[in-house]
Enzyme design. Structure first.
Site, PDB file in Angstrom:
ATOM      1  N   ASP A 298      -7.674  56.217 -36.163  1.00 46.95           N
ATOM      2  CA  ASP A 298      -8.386  55.101 -36.817  1.00 46.95           C
ATOM      3  C   ASP A 298      -7.985  53.738 -36.236  1.00 46.95           C
ATOM      4  O   ASP A 298      -8.303  52.703 -36.817  1.00 46.95           O
ATOM      5  CB  ASP A 298      -8.133  55.125 -38.323  1.00 46.95           C
ATOM      6  CG  ASP A 298      -6.660  54.901 -38.666  1.00 46.95           C
ATOM      7  OD1 ASP A 298      -5.844  54.738 -37.723  1.00 46.95           O
ATOM      8  OD2 ASP A 298      -6.322  54.865 -39.859  1.00 46.95           O
TER       9      ASP A 298
ATOM     10  N   GLU B 194      -4.976  52.370 -36.042  1.00 47.39           N
ATOM     11  CA  GLU B 194      -3.713  51.786 -36.509  1.00 47.39           C
ATOM     12  C   GLU B 194      -2.592  52.167 -35.543  1.00 47.39           C
ATOM     13  O   GLU B 194      -2.627  53.226 -34.910  1.00 47.39           O
ATOM     14  CB  GLU B 194      -3.397  52.271 -37.929  1.00 47.39           C
ATOM     15  CG  GLU B 194      -4.304  51.625 -38.952  1.00 47.39           C
ATOM     16  CD  GLU B 194      -3.976  52.030 -40.373  1.00 47.39           C
ATOM     17  OE1 GLU B 194      -3.058  52.844 -40.586  1.00 47.39           O
ATOM     18  OE2 GLU B 194      -4.649  51.529 -41.292  1.00 47.39           O
TER      19      GLU B 194
ATOM     20  N   ARG C 206      -3.429  28.133 -29.511  1.00 48.29           N
ATOM     21  CA  ARG C 206      -4.321  26.981 -29.390  1.00 48.29           C
ATOM     22  C   ARG C 206      -4.654  26.300 -30.710  1.00 48.29           C
ATOM     23  O   ARG C 206      -4.955  25.121 -30.732  1.00 48.29           O
ATOM     24  CB  ARG C 206      -5.588  27.366 -28.632  1.00 48.29           C
ATOM     25  CG  ARG C 206      -5.330  27.317 -27.134  1.00 48.29           C
ATOM     26  CD  ARG C 206      -6.541  27.700 -26.339  1.00 48.29           C
ATOM     27  NE  ARG C 206      -6.766  29.123 -26.409  1.00 48.29           N
ATOM     28  CZ  ARG C 206      -7.610  29.771 -25.619  1.00 48.29           C
ATOM     29  NH1 ARG C 206      -8.294  29.117 -24.716  1.00 48.29           N
ATOM     30  NH2 ARG C 206      -7.764  31.073 -25.725  1.00 48.29           N
ATOM     31  N   GLN C 207      -4.609  27.041 -31.806  1.00 47.30           N
ATOM     32  CA  GLN C 207      -4.854  26.350 -33.097  1.00 47.30           C
ATOM     33  C   GLN C 207      -3.503  25.885 -33.616  1.00 47.30           C
ATOM     34  O   GLN C 207      -2.848  26.542 -34.440  1.00 47.30           O
ATOM     35  CB  GLN C 207      -5.548  27.259 -34.113  1.00 47.30           C
ATOM     36  CG  GLN C 207      -5.733  26.574 -35.470  1.00 47.30           C
ATOM     37  CD  GLN C 207      -7.132  26.086 -35.774  1.00 47.30           C
ATOM     38  OE1 GLN C 207      -8.098  26.723 -35.413  1.00 47.30           O
ATOM     39  NE2 GLN C 207      -7.239  24.944 -36.442  1.00 47.30           N
TER      40      GLN C 207
ATOM     41  N   HIS D 201       1.215  26.553 -25.183  1.00 46.51           N
ATOM     42  CA  HIS D 201       0.205  25.500 -25.086  1.00 46.51           C
ATOM     43  C   HIS D 201       0.721  24.163 -25.656  1.00 46.51           C
ATOM     44  O   HIS D 201       0.658  23.138 -24.987  1.00 46.51           O
ATOM     45  CB  HIS D 201      -1.047  25.975 -25.830  1.00 46.51           C
ATOM     46  CG  HIS D 201      -2.183  25.033 -25.723  1.00 46.51           C
ATOM     47  ND1 HIS D 201      -2.729  24.678 -24.509  1.00 46.51           N
ATOM     48  CD2 HIS D 201      -2.875  24.344 -26.671  1.00 46.51           C
ATOM     49  CE1 HIS D 201      -3.713  23.829 -24.718  1.00 46.51           C
ATOM     50  NE2 HIS D 201      -3.820  23.605 -26.016  1.00 46.51           N
TER      51      HIS D 201
ATOM     52  N   ASP E  88      -6.761  18.292 -17.534  1.00 44.73           N
ATOM     53  CA  ASP E  88      -6.867  17.534 -18.795  1.00 44.73           C
ATOM     54  C   ASP E  88      -5.513  16.915 -19.100  1.00 44.73           C
ATOM     55  O   ASP E  88      -4.513  17.180 -18.415  1.00 44.73           O
ATOM     56  CB  ASP E  88      -7.369  18.422 -19.949  1.00 44.73           C
ATOM     57  CG  ASP E  88      -6.523  19.666 -20.156  1.00 44.73           C
ATOM     58  OD1 ASP E  88      -5.308  19.613 -19.875  1.00 44.73           O
ATOM     59  OD2 ASP E  88      -7.069  20.699 -20.586  1.00 44.73           O
TER      60      ASP E  88
ATOM     61  N   LYS F  87     -10.668  15.324 -20.259  1.00 40.05           N
ATOM     62  CA  LYS F  87     -11.647  16.359 -20.564  1.00 40.05           C
ATOM     63  C   LYS F  87     -12.123  16.255 -22.008  1.00 40.05           C
ATOM     64  O   LYS F  87     -11.335  16.004 -22.907  1.00 40.05           O
ATOM     65  CB  LYS F  87     -10.964  17.725 -20.344  1.00 40.05           C
ATOM     66  CG  LYS F  87     -11.764  18.921 -20.757  1.00 40.05           C
ATOM     67  CD  LYS F  87     -11.016  20.223 -20.399  1.00 40.05           C
ATOM     68  CE  LYS F  87     -10.241  20.775 -21.566  1.00 40.05           C
ATOM     69  NZ  LYS F  87      -9.567  22.058 -21.268  1.00 40.05           N
TER      70      LYS F  87
HETATM   71  C1  R5P Z   1      -6.760  23.764 -23.079  1.00 38.66           C
HETATM   72  O1  R5P Z   1      -6.426  22.621 -23.318  1.00 38.66           O
HETATM   73  C2  R5P Z   1      -6.033  24.659 -22.116  1.00 38.66           C
HETATM   74  O2  R5P Z   1      -4.942  24.017 -21.529  1.00 38.66           O
HETATM   75  C3  R5P Z   1      -6.960  25.167 -21.040  1.00 38.66           C
HETATM   76  O3  R5P Z   1      -7.412  24.061 -20.268  1.00 38.66           O
HETATM   77  C4  R5P Z   1      -8.145  25.875 -21.602  1.00 38.66           C
HETATM   78  O4  R5P Z   1      -7.767  26.764 -22.609  1.00 38.66           O
HETATM   79  C5  R5P Z   1      -8.906  26.610 -20.533  1.00 38.66           C
HETATM   80  O5  R5P Z   1     -10.005  27.228 -21.110  1.00 38.66           O
HETATM   81  P1  R5P Z   1     -11.281  27.563 -20.256  1.00 38.66           P
HETATM   82  O6  R5P Z   1     -10.843  28.320 -19.048  1.00 38.66           O
HETATM   83  O7  R5P Z   1     -12.126  28.390 -21.182  1.00 38.66           O
HETATM   84  O8  R5P Z   1     -11.957  26.266 -19.917  1.00 38.66           O
END
Ligand code: R5P
Length: 315
Positions: free
Chosen positions: A34, A36, A113-114, A146, A184, A207
């Site tokens: 299943d 798990e 990321r969050q 991140h 970015d 960005k």
């Molecule tokens: C975001 O700030 C991260 O550092 C990466 O730039 C981002 O996650 C890259 O995502 P993607 O390849 O989908 O543009």
């Protein structure tokens, strides 16, 4: 010390063990029909798990990795605290508690990321996962996270480590870039470290992310005419960020463009998309991926050593 791993980070675990000259053992992990998960510390390594501190190397990605990591930590905690009772009555049912000594090394921290609440009511996922992991270990090593700030208040010490020294060396040896670009503002620290190590020019883009697949960069003059450029980021997912940055570089005369990152997620055909814009894609093996050309072992080893220096039970 002993390095342990489950199903998702075996490569990094062996690279870590090799770098530090420690033994590496795989834990038994499999799935029930299943889906798990099932986890077990094989009998033949129970003595090793109890006799010295251990480093478990495991990703909290994809979601199944979170559960597998928790189950492995649970099993390691039980074995180290001597809780051996089992229905088949195999071996001693109780052993002395050997005390603290469980480190968790996370090559790719899923949900990183969050790290902020953008709208009321959102879960700060990175913090939630960090707290969950911290509840079952004595220290955590995280590799090119991140945004490290989100894990700064965990109840166990956290060592932040980075593969940028190895990434810089790899780029220097294979590409010899004249220019490093951060796509970015978030990657400025990492990318500028690579530029300093290689001793070449550096700049960054600003960005705006419209949605998961749409990226806009603010126009900027870059001194890249006739130059070889490497774009350095912490992770590449769809590749959108890199493709847009590569377009800007090409339009300003860059003759060669490479993309390098710690974490190669490469979702939904990202590699094919990237190769329409760049001459090479370079990543570590923090996640299993076809562009794994940079060892993450030395970075993890630096993190483990850093953590060991801060831990009281070790002294
Ligand atoms: C975001 O700030 C991260 O550092 C990466 O730039 C981002 O996650 C890259 O995502 P993607 O390849 O989908 O543009």
């Amino acid at each position: 010390m002993v390095v342990l791993s489950g199903s998702n980070s075996r490569l990094l675990a062996t690279q870590l063990a090799e770098t530090l000259g420690w033994a590496h053992h795989s834990l038994e992990t499999r799935r029930f029909p299943d889906t798990e998960g099932y986890t077990r510390i094989p009998e033949e390594i129970i003595d090793d798990v109890r006799s010295e501190p251990v480093v478990l190397v495991s990703n909290t990605f994809p979601d199944a990795g979170i559960i597998e990591t928790l189950l492995m930590l649970e099993a390691i905690n039980d074995v180290r605290s001597g809780k051996m009772e089992n229905l088949r009555e195999i071996g001693p049912q109780q052993l002395p508690d050997v005390g603290p000594g469980i480190l968790l090394a996370i090559p790719y921290f899923g949900y990183s990321r969050q790290d902020k609440r953008f709208k009321p009511g959102e879960a700060i996922s990175a913090r939630a996962i960090g707290q969950l992991m911290a509840s079952r270990c004595d220290g955590i090593v995280v590799f090119d996270l991140h945004a490290p700030k989100v894990l700064e208040d965990l109840p166990v010490p956290v060592a932040f480590t980075s593969a940028m020294p190895e990434l810089a060396k790899h780029l220097q040896d294979t590409v010899a870039p004249d220019f490093i670009l951060s796509p970015d503002k978030g990657a400025i620290e990492r990318a500028s470290e690579v530029a300093r190590t290689i001793n070449c020019q550096f700049s960054y883009l600003e960005k705006t992310r419209i949605d998961a697949h749409t990226i806009i960069h603010k126009a900027k003059d870059l001194d890249v005419d006739g130059k070889k450029v490497a774009i350095v980021d912490d992770m590449i997912a769809t590749g959108g960020t890199i493709c847009r940055a590569a377009e800007a570089l090409r339009s300003q005369g860059a003759i060669e463009v490479h993309a390098a990152c710690s974490h190669g997620l490469f979702t939904g055909g990202a590699i094919a998309r990237l190769l329409r814009y760049v001459d090479g894609v370079h990543a570590t093996g923090s996640l299993s991926n076809p562009r794994d050309v940079i060892s993450g072992g030395p970075a993890l080893a630096r993190g483990v050593n850093q953590l060991m220096e801060t831990l009281e039970w070790k002294n």
